[in-house]
Design an enzyme around this catalytic site. Structure first.
Site, PDB file in Angstrom:
ATOM      1  CG  HIS A   1      -2.003  -1.015   1.179  1.00  0.00           C
ATOM      2  ND1 HIS A   1      -2.856  -1.183   0.115  1.00  0.00           N
ATOM      3  CD2 HIS A   1      -2.361  -1.958   2.107  1.00  0.00           C
ATOM      4  CE1 HIS A   1      -3.687  -2.191   0.373  1.00  0.00           C
ATOM      5  NE2 HIS A   1      -3.407  -2.674   1.573  1.00  0.00           N
TER       6      HIS A   1
ATOM      7  CG  ASP B   1      -3.060  -8.355   0.452  1.00  0.00           C
ATOM      8  OD1 ASP B   1      -2.268  -8.655   1.352  1.00  0.00           O
ATOM      9  OD2 ASP B   1      -4.117  -7.710   0.659  1.00  0.00           O
TER      10      ASP B   1
ATOM     11  CG  HIS C   1      -7.094  -5.229   1.646  1.00  0.00           C
ATOM     12  ND1 HIS C   1      -6.731  -6.182   2.581  1.00  0.00           N
ATOM     13  CD2 HIS C   1      -8.313  -4.761   2.033  1.00  0.00           C
ATOM     14  CE1 HIS C   1      -7.692  -6.280   3.497  1.00  0.00           C
ATOM     15  NE2 HIS C   1      -8.657  -5.433   3.181  1.00  0.00           N
TER      16      HIS C   1
ATOM     17  CG  ASP D   1      -5.425 -10.081   2.963  1.00  0.00           C
ATOM     18  OD1 ASP D   1      -5.027 -10.629   1.925  1.00  0.00           O
ATOM     19  OD2 ASP D   1      -5.272  -8.865   3.185  1.00  0.00           O
TER      20      ASP D   1
END
Length: 343
Positions: free
Chosen positions: A160, A196, A198, A285
């Site tokens: 991120h 991932d 996200h 995740d």
């Protein structure tokens, strides 16, 4: 497969974060890395080695120099200002405000260099960030030296973090740094495959206008999922990078069959790009029990991911990103590795 790991990650502990309607203890906590390390040992994946310390030159090949120089100063500035608790931003230079003039106060500087209040600092945070960076570069060097694969057990994660901002538990973009390092060491093309839950918004932002790094993201649809403001399918790259940024947004409740269809298409496009090396931003995740995610993959699915990546037949660096169902994170992350090794 060798795993690179540093115990210094444990200093980044007890930090708070802002989530919807509350300030809570960070979901990104030391037990994540420790569960994975223990699983690496119990599965006899291979030796666990300590990272080699690096200077910050490789980080500054990806991130703005002023941003990297800022990170080690956060905690000293925070405490010198008399603030208590986690160092956390509370205001950001959004549309209509000036983002070209860094303020002088540390609480404002944290907003200047971030896009949310999920990347917060405690006393040991910088040492953990630096060790995570060292882990990634040490593992990249193993692959460059001829290892078929290596596992960078990074904590905190990185995908991120953009060229000049932190957020989402991420400070230095370890996968992006490793990709650039491979290029600087002679690679012509690198692919980053981000699995991932996200979207890796920082990685996309860094390479969006470049054609020497292909960025592929499989993730929750940004219409309903964090980080919300990047990750749509029509974001294909710009300029020299047009066509080399690929997003596969998927809805809440996505299970293995639909997720795997995206993986298959992504791997086909990756193979067509023909990179010299693959960097996998490994988030687990996507797991059905993850407390902050909405996909429905099961533990038995993660070795399948590893086997599919192995079929690419390319040198592969795995860089640890997210995954917050702590009891299962080790099973799932290491499952990808054992699948890659077809065990």
């Amino acid at each position: 497969m060798k795993t690179v790991f540093s115990p210094l990650h444990a200093g980044h502990a007890g930090q708070m974060e802002l989530v919807t309607a509350a300030i809570v203890p960070g979901f990104e906590k030391p037990s994540r890395a420790e569960f994975i390390r223990s699983r690496v040992e119990s599965e006899k994946l291979g030796p666990i080695i300590a990272p080699v310390e690096h200077d910050l030159a490789a980080a500054k090949r990806i991130h703005k120099a002023d941003y990297i120089d800022f990170l080690p100063t956060v905690w000293p500035q925070w405490t010198a200002a008399g603030f208590k608790g986690s160092a956390m931003a509370f205001t950001w230079p959004t549309r209509g405000l000036r983002g070209d003039v860094p303020p002088q106060r540390i609480d404002a500087l944290l907003g200047y260099y971030s896009f949310d209040a999920g990347a917060t600092f405690v006393e040991g945070t910088w040492a953990a960030i630096k060790s995570s960076y060292d882990v990634a570069l040490t593992a990249a060097a193993l692959v460059k030296a001829g290892e078929r694969s290596a596992f960078a057990l990074c904590r905190p994660p990185g995908h991120h973090a953009g060229a000049a901002f932190m957020g989402g538990y991420c400070f230095i973009n370890n996968a992006a740094v490793a990709a650039q390092w491979f290029l600087d060491q002679g690679a012509s093309r690198v692919s980053i495959l981000d699995v991932d839950y996200h979207h890796g918004n920082g990685t996309q932002e860094i390479f969006y206008d470049r054609g020497d790094v292909q960025v592929i993201n499989l993730h929750g649809d940004p219409m309903t999922e964090y980080p919300f403001f990047l990750g749509h399918a029509d974001e294909r790259g710009a300029g020299d990078g047009e066509g080399f940024n690929l997003n596969y947004p998927m809805p809440f409740g996505t299970g293995w069959d639909a997720w795997n269809a995206s993986l298959e298409d992504a791997c086909a496009k990756l193979a067509a790009y023909a990179p010299d090396v693959v960097v996998v931003s490994l988030g687990v995740d996507t797991f059905e029990k993850d407390p902050i995610s909405q996909f429905k993959l099961k533990s038995a699915d993660y070795p399948k991911i590893g086997r599919r990546i192995a079929r690419l037949g390319l040198p592969t660096l795995f860089v640890m990103e997210g995954g917050y169902a702590v009891e299962e994170i080790g099973i799932n992350a290491v499952g990808v590795m054992t699948g890659f090794e077809d065990r």
